[in-house]
Enzyme design. Structure first.
Site, PDB file in Angstrom:
ATOM      1  N   HIS A   1      18.843  31.580 -45.351  1.00  0.00           N
ATOM      2  CA  HIS A   1      18.524  32.917 -45.866  1.00  0.00           C
ATOM      3  C   HIS A   1      17.317  32.859 -46.802  1.00  0.00           C
ATOM      4  CE1 HIS A   1      20.612  36.965 -45.853  1.00  0.00           C
ATOM      5  NE2 HIS A   1      19.589  37.187 -46.657  1.00  0.00           N
TER       6      HIS A   1
ATOM      7  N   SER B   1      15.238  44.112 -39.723  1.00  0.00           N
ATOM      8  CA  SER B   1      16.380  43.996 -40.630  1.00  0.00           C
ATOM      9  C   SER B   1      17.266  45.240 -40.564  1.00  0.00           C
ATOM     10  CB  SER B   1      15.867  43.822 -42.059  1.00  0.00           C
ATOM     11  OG  SER B   1      16.924  43.930 -42.988  1.00  0.00           O
TER      12      SER B   1
ATOM     13  N   THR C   1      23.764  38.017 -39.113  1.00  0.00           N
ATOM     14  CA  THR C   1      23.653  37.190 -40.326  1.00  0.00           C
ATOM     15  C   THR C   1      25.053  36.838 -40.813  1.00  0.00           C
ATOM     16  OG1 THR C   1      21.514  38.101 -40.959  1.00  0.00           O
ATOM     17  CG2 THR C   1      22.833  37.142 -42.715  1.00  0.00           C
TER      18      THR C   1
END
Length: 371
Positions: free
Chosen positions: A254, A106, A155
């Site tokens: 998500h 991430s 994303t």
């Protein structure tokens, strides 16, 4: 207690973690309808197993963007892993590498791209949030590239953070001993306390709401890495992703943390796969807790799946050993599902191996004449 399936780690994590940390990992947006549906939708897909096939040898290997991995089960990006366990992303990286699969780091990791690279060899992707300051983005992408990361997972479903009511109630913020390691040197590593969710305030201050398809093209000008577009749920956006030069798509909502009442990812998958027409690989994340789920996703056309919450829950429970165990259990269950469905390699898994609640009723062959 002996752990026999992936879901059992959630209860252990709940006991071990502070409420604010557990709620951050576990909760979804608003009514959490999509959070439940991500699981429930898998349960409505049934198998049509084929029998009397030699399944003495089963091959789970596959390639993702040209990289050979041991199985189509990979690790999704999840933020703040040191909030779950002191080893955080280090432990996850080692577990993924040991399992011969891909870890996605991430942007909001509590370990930097360089630190994760230092854990040893492994195929790693980097998940990217686009900040308002594009120099920050360019710098970060270059660092990921230098650290040996092999792809960018962009994303695209988070111009604003979804309304996660547990985080608002808990006034969520990162524990004081942790920072967003990738942004530490850029003075963007700290999250301030806020009257609601500290993360929501951070996102509204830093993340670029103007992000659009032209930025997918822009990313290609600053990196040679393939770009996966993460957060696609429709055929329309699939076609634009292809035109924009995406290397792959991750069907994702998500983890049900953004817009509530979007479909479960397994329900949206087939629409995206059909629109992609085989021109780029389509992956899925969201709700995968069993090897049977992996099989169902592949039968609907996914090239592989990513797991998120099972990683942080098992990390909280048992550190690196927990993550290794999750990957092992999913692998073994998936292999078992393949054997009992009559499939010896991933290419054997077809749409005919499952039946969904949106299928047309099957026309059965007329009775054969008696011989």
């Amino acid at each position: 207690m002996e752990i026999t399936n992936v879901s059992e780690y959630e209860a252990i994590a709940k006991q071990k973690l502070p409420k604010m940390a557990f709620d951050y990992y576990a909760s979804g947006a608003e009514d959490q309808w999509t959070l439940q549906e991500n699981r429930n939708a898998f349960s409505r897909i049934l198998f049509r197993p084929r029998i009397l096939i030699d399944v003495s040898k089963i091959d789970l290997t596959t390639t993702v963007l040209g990289f050979k991995i041991s199985m189509p089960i990979m690790i999704a990006p999840t933020a703040f892993q040191k909030m779950a366990h002191p080893e955080g992303e280090y432990a996850t990286a080692r577990a993924a590498s040991a399992a011969g699969t891909i870890m996605t780091l991430s942007s909001w990791a509590t370990s930097s791209v360089e630190e994760v690279a230092s854990t040893g060899p492994g195929i790693r992707f980097f998940q990217l949030y686009v900040y308002k300051d594009r120099n920050v983005v360019a710098q970060l992408v270059r660092r990921a590239e230098r650290a040996g990361f092999k792809a960018i997972a962009l994303t695209v479903d988070t111009p604003i953070l979804g309304r996660r009511e547990a985080d608002i109630k808990n006034r969520f913020t990162l524990p004081p001993f942790l920072t967003l390691k990738n942004f530490e040197g850029l003075d963007l590593g700290k999250m301030d306390k806020a009257d609601d969710s500290g993360l929501a305030s951070y996102v509204s201050g830093q993340i670029d709401r103007t992000l659009s398809w032209k930025d997918v093209k822009w990313l290609q000008t600053i990196t040679k890495l393939p770009i996966l577009v993460k957060g696609v749920l429709t055929a329309e956006d699939t076609r634009i992703a292809i035109q924009s030069g995406a290397a792959g798509i991750i069907v994702s909502n998500h983890g049900a943390r953004q817009l509530d009442y979007v479909p479960a990812t397994i329900s949206a998958l087939e629409e995206v796969v059909k629109a992609a027409e085989g021109r780029l690989p389509v992956f899925l994340d969201g709700g995968v807790r069993r090897g049977t789920d992996v099989f169902k996703a592949l039968a609907l056309g996914a090239s592989g799946i990513f797991i998120g919450r099972p990683v942080v829950f098992s990390l909280a429970a048992e550190g690196e050993a927990g993550v290794r165990n999750v990957l092992r259990m999913l692998r073994e269950e998936f292999e078992l599902t393949m054997a009992l469905s009559g499939c010896t390699s991933l290419k054997d898994i077809t749409r005919d191996h499952i039946v969904t609640d949106w299928d047309q009723p099957r026309i059965l062959p007329r009775a054969l004449p008696r011989l």
